[in-house]
Design a protein around this motif. Structure first.
Motif, PDB file in Angstrom:
ATOM      1  N   VAL A   1       1.243  -1.508   0.097  1.00 40.16           N
ATOM      2  CA  VAL A   1       0.144  -0.130   0.030  1.00 40.16           C
ATOM      3  C   VAL A   1       1.308   1.283  -0.194  1.00 40.16           C
ATOM      4  N   LEU A   2       0.974   1.635  -1.135  1.00 36.16           N
ATOM      5  CA  LEU A   2       1.268   3.246  -1.310  1.00 36.16           C
ATOM      6  C   LEU A   2       1.109   4.787  -0.565  1.00 36.16           C
ATOM      7  N   THR A   3       1.222   5.513   0.150  1.00 41.10           N
ATOM      8  CA  THR A   3       0.909   6.244   0.697  1.00 41.10           C
ATOM      9  C   THR A   3       1.126   7.595   1.110  1.00 41.10           C
ATOM     10  N   GLY A   4       0.725   9.085   0.727  1.00 38.46           N
ATOM     11  CA  GLY A   4       2.003  10.250   0.560  1.00 38.46           C
ATOM     12  C   GLY A   4       1.359  11.410   0.583  1.00 38.46           C
ATOM     13  N   SER A   5       2.065  12.215   0.238  1.00 40.99           N
ATOM     14  CA  SER A   5       0.866  13.478  -0.121  1.00 40.99           C
ATOM     15  C   SER A   5       1.076  14.688  -1.162  1.00 40.99           C
TER      16      SER A   5
ATOM     17  N   VAL B   1       3.923  24.297  -0.995  1.00 41.48           N
ATOM     18  CA  VAL B   1       3.322  24.234   0.476  1.00 41.48           C
ATOM     19  C   VAL B   1       2.206  23.665   0.198  1.00 41.48           C
ATOM     20  N   SER B   2       1.913  22.958   1.139  1.00 50.02           N
ATOM     21  CA  SER B   2       1.097  21.814   0.958  1.00 50.02           C
ATOM     22  C   SER B   2      -0.824  22.219   0.433  1.00 50.02           C
ATOM     23  N   LEU B   3      -1.628  21.034  -0.097  1.00 49.31           N
ATOM     24  CA  LEU B   3      -2.447  21.363  -1.403  1.00 49.31           C
ATOM     25  C   LEU B   3      -3.568  20.939  -0.039  1.00 49.31           C
ATOM     26  N   ALA B   4      -3.698  20.692   1.342  1.00 43.26           N
ATOM     27  CA  ALA B   4      -4.410  20.473   2.550  1.00 43.26           C
ATOM     28  C   ALA B   4      -5.814  21.561   1.993  1.00 43.26           C
ATOM     29  N   GLY B   5      -6.786  21.162   2.058  1.00 44.78           N
ATOM     30  CA  GLY B   5      -7.537  21.850   1.200  1.00 44.78           C
ATOM     31  C   GLY B   5      -7.478  21.629   0.591  1.00 44.78           C
ATOM     32  N   LEU B   6      -7.080  22.353  -0.176  1.00 47.39           N
ATOM     33  CA  LEU B   6      -7.387  22.203  -2.006  1.00 47.39           C
ATOM     34  C   LEU B   6      -8.182  21.617  -2.478  1.00 47.39           C
ATOM     35  N   ALA B   7      -7.925  19.975  -2.221  1.00 50.47           N
ATOM     36  CA  ALA B   7      -8.575  19.214  -2.950  1.00 50.47           C
ATOM     37  C   ALA B   7     -10.521  19.582  -1.835  1.00 50.47           C
ATOM     38  N   LYS B   8     -10.379  19.926  -1.060  1.00 53.63           N
ATOM     39  CA  LYS B   8     -11.911  20.015  -1.370  1.00 53.63           C
ATOM     40  C   LYS B   8     -12.425  21.455  -1.809  1.00 53.63           C
ATOM     41  N   SER B   9     -11.812  22.212  -1.224  1.00 56.55           N
ATOM     42  CA  SER B   9     -12.262  23.357  -2.011  1.00 56.55           C
ATOM     43  C   SER B   9     -12.232  23.983  -3.048  1.00 56.55           C
ATOM     44  N   GLY B  10     -10.720  23.721  -3.689  1.00 53.89           N
ATOM     45  CA  GLY B  10     -10.677  24.163  -4.821  1.00 53.89           C
ATOM     46  C   GLY B  10     -11.399  23.119  -6.155  1.00 53.89           C
TER      47      GLY B  10
ATOM     48  N   ARG C   1      -6.196  14.637  -8.824  1.00 53.02           N
ATOM     49  CA  ARG C   1      -6.318  13.570  -8.931  1.00 53.02           C
ATOM     50  C   ARG C   1      -4.664  12.918  -9.106  1.00 53.02           C
ATOM     51  N   ALA C   2      -4.507  11.953  -8.923  1.00 51.19           N
ATOM     52  CA  ALA C   2      -3.060  11.741  -9.419  1.00 51.19           C
ATOM     53  C   ALA C   2      -3.037   9.813  -9.100  1.00 51.19           C
ATOM     54  N   ARG C   3      -1.547   9.196 -10.601  1.00 54.16           N
ATOM     55  CA  ARG C   3      -2.152   8.487 -11.235  1.00 54.16           C
ATOM     56  C   ARG C   3      -0.676   7.701 -10.998  1.00 54.16           C
ATOM     57  N   LEU C   4      -0.893   6.276 -10.126  1.00 55.28           N
ATOM     58  CA  LEU C   4      -0.083   5.796 -10.407  1.00 55.28           C
ATOM     59  C   LEU C   4       1.087   5.001 -11.730  1.00 55.28           C
ATOM     60  N   LEU C   5       1.593   4.895 -12.633  1.00 52.69           N
ATOM     61  CA  LEU C   5       1.748   4.153 -13.771  1.00 52.69           C
ATOM     62  C   LEU C   5       3.061   2.703 -13.863  1.00 52.69           C
ATOM     63  N   ALA C   6       2.016   1.667 -13.897  1.00 48.84           N
ATOM     64  CA  ALA C   6       3.612   0.764 -13.659  1.00 48.84           C
ATOM     65  C   ALA C   6       4.772   0.590 -14.863  1.00 48.84           C
ATOM     66  N   LEU C   7       5.851   0.505 -14.805  1.00 48.22           N
ATOM     67  CA  LEU C   7       7.030   0.777 -15.926  1.00 48.22           C
ATOM     68  C   LEU C   7       6.887  -0.861 -16.245  1.00 48.22           C
ATOM     69  N   GLU C   8       7.025  -1.400 -15.009  1.00 45.64           N
ATOM     70  CA  GLU C   8       7.368  -2.918 -15.906  1.00 45.64           C
ATOM     71  C   GLU C   8       6.635  -3.914 -14.616  1.00 45.64           C
TER      72      GLU C   8
ATOM     73  N   LEU D   1      -7.572  12.768  -4.695  1.00 48.14           N
ATOM     74  CA  LEU D   1      -6.277  13.628  -3.064  1.00 48.14           C
ATOM     75  C   LEU D   1      -8.036  13.348  -2.015  1.00 48.14           C
ATOM     76  N   SER D   2      -7.311  13.492  -1.083  1.00 49.03           N
ATOM     77  CA  SER D   2      -8.604  13.386  -0.153  1.00 49.03           C
ATOM     78  C   SER D   2      -7.804  14.847   0.716  1.00 49.03           C
ATOM     79  N   ALA D   3      -9.305  15.789   1.211  1.00 46.74           N
ATOM     80  CA  ALA D   3      -8.848  16.699   1.488  1.00 46.74           C
ATOM     81  C   ALA D   3      -7.564  17.250   2.709  1.00 46.74           C
ATOM     82  N   ALA D   4      -6.891  16.152   2.933  1.00 46.17           N
ATOM     83  CA  ALA D   4      -6.092  17.340   3.334  1.00 46.17           C
ATOM     84  C   ALA D   4      -4.567  16.574   2.629  1.00 46.17           C
ATOM     85  N   GLY D   5      -4.747  16.739   0.916  1.00 40.81           N
ATOM     86  CA  GLY D   5      -3.937  16.579  -0.165  1.00 40.81           C
ATOM     87  C   GLY D   5      -3.063  14.812  -0.397  1.00 40.81           C
ATOM     88  N   ARG D   6      -4.100  13.946   0.694  1.00 40.32           N
ATOM     89  CA  ARG D   6      -2.766  13.163   0.288  1.00 40.32           C
ATOM     90  C   ARG D   6      -3.922  12.035  -0.420  1.00 40.32           C
ATOM     91  N   SER D   7      -2.902  10.874  -0.442  1.00 45.91           N
ATOM     92  CA  SER D   7      -2.814   9.617  -1.487  1.00 45.91           C
ATOM     93  C   SER D   7      -3.280   8.395  -1.342  1.00 45.91           C
TER      94      SER D   7
END
Length: 218
Positions: A153-157, A168-177, A181-188, A199-205
């Motif tokens: 499981v990969l998590t991060g901000s 600058v943190s994106l906390a709140g931007l995902a909720k008000s702005g 979205r974040a994308r995880l692309l497999a290379l191999e 992203l969550s309201a705290a800017g986390r994925s």
């Protein structure tokens, strides 16, 4: 054809995905061949097609190669092996063949030419996955084992980098702005090519059930 860039390949009608033959026995067989006469798509010539253009002289000959068998077992799961499947992947991450494991985890792949491969397997919902590298030189491979283990499981901000180099943190931007979205692309990792999460309201994925492999995050 629409204008664009293409790769051309041909295969015998007895082939399955160009590499599996009807007999499945070692011998010099015609196999899938890419223009101008190579076996891997990464080595194939790229054909440029313009609007209204007729491309000619794309002549090439199918390659003959000795074909062999891969036989083995998937381990690391609770019996029975319902939903356990696998893929044979070439050195250029090209999917070449697939299998569904028997209840005891055993599998057989016929009609594989000499070369370097990666064999990957997973359960139905990709909570367990495993892989092993193989080299076929001039004979069948028996007793191959693919051991499954828990996926990650990969998590991060996500942060915004300003022109002055500060972040600058994106906390709140995902909720008000705007929606981000974040994308995880497999290379191999052919078991899962792309995951996309908002992203969550705290800017986390958070990306669940990620098999071992190399990825790009954007």
């Amino acid at each position: 054809l629409e204008p664009g860039r293409y790769r051309v390949w041909a295969e015998p009608v007895t082939g399955l995905a160009g590499l599996l033959t009807a007999r499945g026995k070692p011998g010099a067989e015609l196999i899938r061949t890419f223009y101008p006469g190579v076996l891997r798509s990464a080595e194939a010539g790229v054909i440029e097609v313009a609007a209204g253009q007729e491309v000619q002289s794309l002549d090439f000959r199918l390659v003959r190669a000795n074909l062999f068998r891969i036989r083995g077992k998937v381990t690391g799961f609770g019996p029975p092996a319902a939903g356990i499947s696998g893929l044979l992947v070439g050195g250029d991450s090209e999917r070449l063949s697939s299998f569904d494991a028997k209840p005891d985890g055993s599998f057989v792949l016929n009609g594989v030419s000499a070369g370097r491969y990666t064999l990957v397997a997973a359960n139905a919902n990709t909570t367990l996955a495993g892989r092993t590298d193989l080299v076929i030189v001039d004979g069948d491979l028996d007793d191959v084992v693919v051991s499954l283990g828990p996926c990650s499981v990969l998590t991060g901000s996500v942060v915004l980098k300003q022109a002055n180099g500060k972040t600058v943190s994106l906390a709140g931007l995902a909720k008000s702005g705007p929606r981000i979205r974040a994308r995880l692309l497999a290379l191999e990792s052919p078991l899962r090519e792309t995951q996309s999460v908002q992203l969550s309201a705290a800017g986390r994925s958070s990306f669940d059930h990620v098999p071992a492999g190399r990825y790009r995050l954007n």
